[in-house]
Every structure is written in structure tokens, then in C-alpha cells.
Scaffold this motif. Structure first.
Motif, PDB file in Angstrom:
ATOM      1  N   THR A  82       0.757  -1.153   0.005  1.00  0.00           N
ATOM      2  CA  THR A  82       0.063   0.102  -0.024  1.00  0.00           C
ATOM      3  C   THR A  82       0.839   1.194   0.098  1.00  0.00           C
ATOM      4  N   LEU A  83       1.939   1.214   0.556  1.00  0.00           N
ATOM      5  CA  LEU A  83       2.707   2.432   0.913  1.00  0.00           C
ATOM      6  C   LEU A  83       3.496   2.687  -0.562  1.00  0.00           C
ATOM      7  N   HIS A  84       3.897   1.621  -1.100  1.00  0.00           N
ATOM      8  CA  HIS A  84       4.440   1.674  -2.420  1.00  0.00           C
ATOM      9  C   HIS A  84       3.612   2.213  -3.450  1.00  0.00           C
ATOM     10  N   ARG A  85       2.235   1.715  -3.566  1.00  0.00           N
ATOM     11  CA  ARG A  85       1.579   2.111  -4.337  1.00  0.00           C
ATOM     12  C   ARG A  85       0.979   3.762  -4.352  1.00  0.00           C
ATOM     13  N   PHE A  86       0.899   4.000  -3.012  1.00  0.00           N
ATOM     14  CA  PHE A  86       0.734   5.682  -2.684  1.00  0.00           C
ATOM     15  C   PHE A  86       1.673   6.385  -3.008  1.00  0.00           C
ATOM     16  N   ALA A  87       3.140   5.893  -2.633  1.00  0.00           N
ATOM     17  CA  ALA A  87       4.084   6.980  -3.102  1.00  0.00           C
ATOM     18  C   ALA A  87       4.351   6.881  -4.683  1.00  0.00           C
ATOM     19  N   THR A  88       3.984   6.008  -5.266  1.00  0.00           N
ATOM     20  CA  THR A  88       3.979   5.682  -6.764  1.00  0.00           C
ATOM     21  C   THR A  88       3.003   6.936  -7.231  1.00  0.00           C
ATOM     22  N   GLU A  89       1.880   6.922  -6.888  1.00  0.00           N
ATOM     23  CA  GLU A  89       0.820   7.283  -7.256  1.00  0.00           C
ATOM     24  C   GLU A  89       0.631   9.074  -7.096  1.00  0.00           C
ATOM     25  N   ARG A  90       1.069   9.201  -5.892  1.00  0.00           N
ATOM     26  CA  ARG A  90       0.729  10.310  -5.214  1.00  0.00           C
ATOM     27  C   ARG A  90       2.093  11.354  -4.797  1.00  0.00           C
ATOM     28  N   CYS A  91       3.186  10.508  -4.753  1.00  0.00           N
ATOM     29  CA  CYS A  91       4.282  11.338  -4.280  1.00  0.00           C
ATOM     30  C   CYS A  91       5.554  11.606  -5.154  1.00  0.00           C
ATOM     31  N   GLY A  92       5.360  10.843  -6.396  1.00  0.00           N
ATOM     32  CA  GLY A  92       6.298  10.845  -7.400  1.00  0.00           C
ATOM     33  C   GLY A  92       7.391   9.811  -7.292  1.00  0.00           C
ATOM     34  N   PHE A  93       7.221   8.889  -6.785  1.00  0.00           N
ATOM     35  CA  PHE A  93       8.200   7.651  -6.490  1.00  0.00           C
ATOM     36  C   PHE A  93       8.242   7.037  -7.596  1.00  0.00           C
ATOM     37  N   GLY A  94       9.393   6.199  -8.063  1.00  0.00           N
ATOM     38  CA  GLY A  94       9.496   5.505  -9.138  1.00  0.00           C
ATOM     39  C   GLY A  94       9.919   6.002 -10.542  1.00  0.00           C
TER      40      GLY A  94
END
Length: 320
Positions: free
Chosen positions: A131-143
């Protein structure tokens, strides 16, 4: 708690086993859970929801229609009004902080998701990693930021990508000293069939010897060769008009066209770039070789094994 999607077939199978076989003793929840591969509490939730919807143990399997299954799923599925669960809602309160961690600053490099998960836990925010990985990817610019463009492989026998890769050390039986071992890797773009030539040096003689062995292995020369910018091959690297050495073009590549990759551009030869990792991890690592001739006898098996795995992933593109 992590969210798990409710599977229609799973619900139907649990209820079918719960109804049992007419004339026999109905199974308990523990037996049902073991048979269907679910948790006992999950099986209980499905059964209680079905009973609330009107299902009785005296009913037949035909009672498990779409209306009943839909009612059960609606009852057991967690409430997700915005499409996300409670863990996602927790992360919304830390969004600005996660963005800063992902971006990094002059004093600290960008943090990994694992480190961010640890820092959030210290602040009392315990959420599943996915969930954290998906949140960081979708909303925080990760990846990944680049757009992935699928490249057509071309026709069988049309293109071969070539690259050197460092493998490790081996004791030279002639001198008795430890020497670096390099792999000259040839990857057929269409079939992913691969040939590996081991050498202690990256000289023109080593490259030519590897090419001659590769063409004998493949049964011919490819129409287009994409080598890396090796000094024995490319005397003057240029994105538009690279200058090739005469020793490379004349004896080693008859009837073919060489199109060297640009400097520091692994995307120009992605098929062989991935093969370097494969050779290092699945061909060299963990083995005990006495000289270069011993592993060289395994190159055809390694190439065919990698081709077969590629065919399993995409059989339509790995037949030539």
C-alpha cells in the motif's frame, strides 16, 4: 490490515462445500477452510453472510445463483467509498512528508520505500508495504519517470546485439595468477538466443575470436550488428557517423551492417543489457571453473535455456 479482493469463485466454492452432499454429514468450518484454501474466519464470514441472505443447508447447489453470490460479496467486502482502505487514509496525513523523503534534498538522498516504511512506523503509522509503495508511486512521485516504449523485435536473423560484461576472477592455468574474466555476449533480438564467449582481455583479437565462434554457433551472420562502443571495434565514437576499425569490419562480420550503440545509451541495446545480468547471475555465479574452455562448453545450453524461458513469457516472439 491489508485489503484482499473478494473472489467470486472463492465465495461460491466455500458455500458449495458448506452445503455438503445430500445424505452425508455436513462439514465444519475448519474442513471447509482447508478444502478451499481460505482462513477459517473468512469461511465463517461467507457462510454467515449467505445465511443472512436466505441460504439454508437444506438448499441445493442451484441456490448459489448470481443474486445470492452478489449479496454475499456486498456484505463481506470492506467499505471503500473512495476506492482505498484505511491504510491509504492513514498515509494521506503523511503525504507531504513522504513527498519530501522521495525527492530528497541537498543533505539527504531520496529514501527507499523500505526506509520510509520504517520512519512512518516510528511515528505510529503502520501500513502494508504494498500500500505504501502504491501510494508513493501514485501521489508522491516515486518510481520510474520515463515513458516505456515497446520496440519491435524485427525479423528472425535480422539483428544481433553485442556487449562485454565483467564476470569475476579465474586462475589462469598458464600463468597461475588470478585474472579478470569478461564475457562477450551475443543476443539474437528476435529469439533471445544467446551465445557467450569468455576472454581475459578485450582486445581486437579476442573480439574477432568471439565473433567467429558466435557465427558458427548461430549458423550464420546477422544482417545488422549492434555492438557496444568497444575500443577495438569503434575507433571514433559518434552518434551519427561512428568510425569502425578495419580489423572488425573485414574478417569478423562479412555481409553485415554494424550500427554501434551511442555512448552511455543502454537503451540502444536493451536485449543484451539484460543478458549481461543473466550471464553474471545464472551462468557464472556459484560455479567453479578451472579455465576458460570449461565454461565455454556450456554457452549453448545457457543460450537455449534463456531462449526457452523467453518463449514461455512470449511464445509468439521467440520462435525464430
Amino acid at each position: 490490515m491489508a485489503f484482499r479482493e473478494v473472489n467470486v469463485n472463492e465465495v461460491k466454492e466455500v458455500l458449495r462445500v458448506w452445503l455438503g452432499v445430500p445424505g452425508s454429514r455436513p462439514p465444519g468450518l475448519r474442513t471447509i477452510a482447508a478444502h478451499c484454501g481460505v482462513d477459517r474466519k473468512t469461511a465463517r464470514r461467507y457462510v454467515e453472510a449467505a445465511q443472512a441472505a436466505g441460504l439454508q443447508r437444506t438448499d441445493g447447489v442451484e441456490a448459489l445463483d448470481d443474486g445470492l453470490i452478489g449479496a454475499v460479496i456486498e456484505a463481506v467486502r470492506p467499505a471503500r467509498p473512495i476506492g482505498h482502505g484505511h491504510a491509504w487514509d492513514q498515509l494521506l496525513g503523511f503525504e507531504d512528508q513522504i513527498i519530501a523523503w522521495v525527492a530528497g534534498d541537498g543533505n539527504h538522498p531520496p529514501l527507499t520505500i523500505t526506509k520510509i516504511e520504517t520512519l512512518l512506523a516510528r511515528q505510529g503509522c503502520l501500513v502494508p508495504y504494498r500500500t505504501l509503495h502504491r501510494f508513493a508511486t501514485e501521489r508522491c512521485g516515486f518510481g520510474r519517470k520515463d515513458t516505456i516504449v515497446r520496440v519491435v523485435d524485427g525479423d528472425p536473423g535480422s539483428e544481433c546485439q553485442i556487449d562485454f560484461g565483467y564476470l569475476g576472477y579465474l586462475t589462469d592455468p598458464e600463468t597461475g595468477r588470478r585474472r579478470k574474466v569478461h564475457a562477450l555476449i551475443f543476443t539474437a533480438v528476435y529469439s533471445r538466443h544467446m551465445f557467450v564467449w569468455l576472454t581475459y582481455s578485450q582486445t581486437l583479437a579476442a573480439v574477432i575470436a568471439g565473433c567467429e565462434a558466435a557465427w558458427a554457433f548461430f549458423g550464420g551472420v546477422f544482417k545488422v550488428l549492434i555492438p557496444d562502443n568497444l575500443k577495438p571495434v569503434v575507433t571514433d565514437a559518434d552518434a551519427v557517423n561512428p568510425r569502425l576499425s578495419r580489423g572488425w569490419t573485414t574478417p569478423s562480420t562479412p555481409g553485415s551492417t554494424a550500427d554501434p550503440a551511442r555512448i552511455r545509451s543502454p537503451k540502444d541495446k536493451p536485449r543484451v543489457e539484460r543478458a549481461v545480468q543473466y550471464v553474471r547471475g545464472n551462468y557464472w555465479s556459484g560455479e567453479e571453473f578451472t579455465d576458460l574452455t570449461e565454461p565455454s562448453g556450456q554457452t549453448s545450453r545457457v543460450g537455449r535455456r534463456r531462449r526457452d524461458r523467453a518463449r514461455q513469457r512470449n511464445p509468439l516472439q521467440c520462435s525464430g
